[in-house]
Design an enzyme around this catalytic site. Structure first.
Site, short mmCIF file in Angstrom:
data_model
loop_
_atom_site.label_atom_id
_atom_site.label_comp_id
_atom_site.label_asym_id
_atom_site.label_seq_id
_atom_site.Cartn_x
_atom_site.Cartn_y
_atom_site.Cartn_z
N GLU A 101 73.06 -31.11 59.44
CA GLU A 101 72.53 -31.33 58.10
C GLU A 101 71.02 -31.56 58.09
O GLU A 101 70.30 -30.96 57.28
CB GLU A 101 73.23 -32.53 57.45
CG GLU A 101 74.67 -32.27 57.04
CD GLU A 101 74.77 -31.37 55.82
OE1 GLU A 101 73.75 -31.14 55.14
OE2 GLU A 101 75.89 -30.90 55.54
N SER A 102 70.55 -32.45 58.94
CA SER A 102 69.14 -32.87 58.83
C SER A 102 68.36 -32.80 60.13
O SER A 102 67.13 -33.02 60.11
CB SER A 102 69.08 -34.31 58.32
OG SER A 102 69.56 -35.21 59.32
#
Length: 202
Positions: A101-102
């Site tokens: 995700e990040s």
């Protein structure tokens, strides 16, 4: 039904191990069925839709950065382990989702407005009591609570929970499985690959 592509993806993860990786190929047949595989075996109908970043030589750089694709088993380790334990989730799965995700960047923001370590959309953050989406503690608590909700919703099926984390639980219910979206297909493949690799860490 018109406008809906059935998806055939039963073998896509079958040959993956904790350290294995694979490119992903797909084609849509005359009946509108979407076929997905990592072993096209010379079948010219298959077109590459996802090039694995894990099969590149050591030191190879790809966007957004080499660090994004390299395992990071120590980042936010205490937070991941404690929060995963509270919700009864494998911490390696939480780490894999956070990685995908990040890239472990608490200030990350997607073009669609998802933010923080677990890339929560504002509505999801509000739903799970996150007031400061950029605070690692709040963000991870909210993201793991959402992941727990999805695992419960889909009877512990990790692939469906991960697909829903990306595309929403409504999309997974609508298609009765992983939605036939290239983004979601590649996302699930990436998270499952990372999950296996993190679990294999000593």
């Amino acid at each position: 039904m018109k406008g809906m592509l059935p998806i055939l993806a039963l073998g896509i993860f079958a040959t993956w191990s904790g350290t294995a990786a694979a490119d992903i190929y797909a084609y849509t047949d005359a009946n509108g069925v979407r076929h997905i595989t990592n072993v096209p075996q010379g079948d010219s109908r298959y077109q590459l839709i996802y090039k694995s970043r894990y099969t590149k030589p050591k030191g190879w750089v790809d966007s957004p950065s080499a660090a994004y694709w390299r395992l990071n088993p120590s980042a936010f380790d205490d937070l991941i382990r404690s929060t995963a334990s509270q919700h009864g989730i494998d911490p390696s799965l939480v780490r894999a989702v956070m990685h995908a995700e990040s890239g472990f960047n608490p200030q990350a923001v997607s073009p669609k407005g998802a933010a923080g370590l677990m890339q929560l959309m504002p509505a999801t953050a509000s739903r799970f009591g996150v007031s400061n989406i950029y605070d690692p503690l709040e963000n991870v608590r909210g993201g793991v609570a959402y992941l727990r909700f999805l695992l419960n919703l889909f009877d512990g099926d990790v692939r469906l929970a991960v697909a829903a984390y990306n595309a929403g639980e409504g999309a997974v219910k609508k298609f009765g499985g992983i939605p036939p979206y290239d983004e979601t297909i590649t996302y699930v493949a990436r998270v499952m690959n990372l999950h296996g690799r993190y679990r294999a860490q000593p």
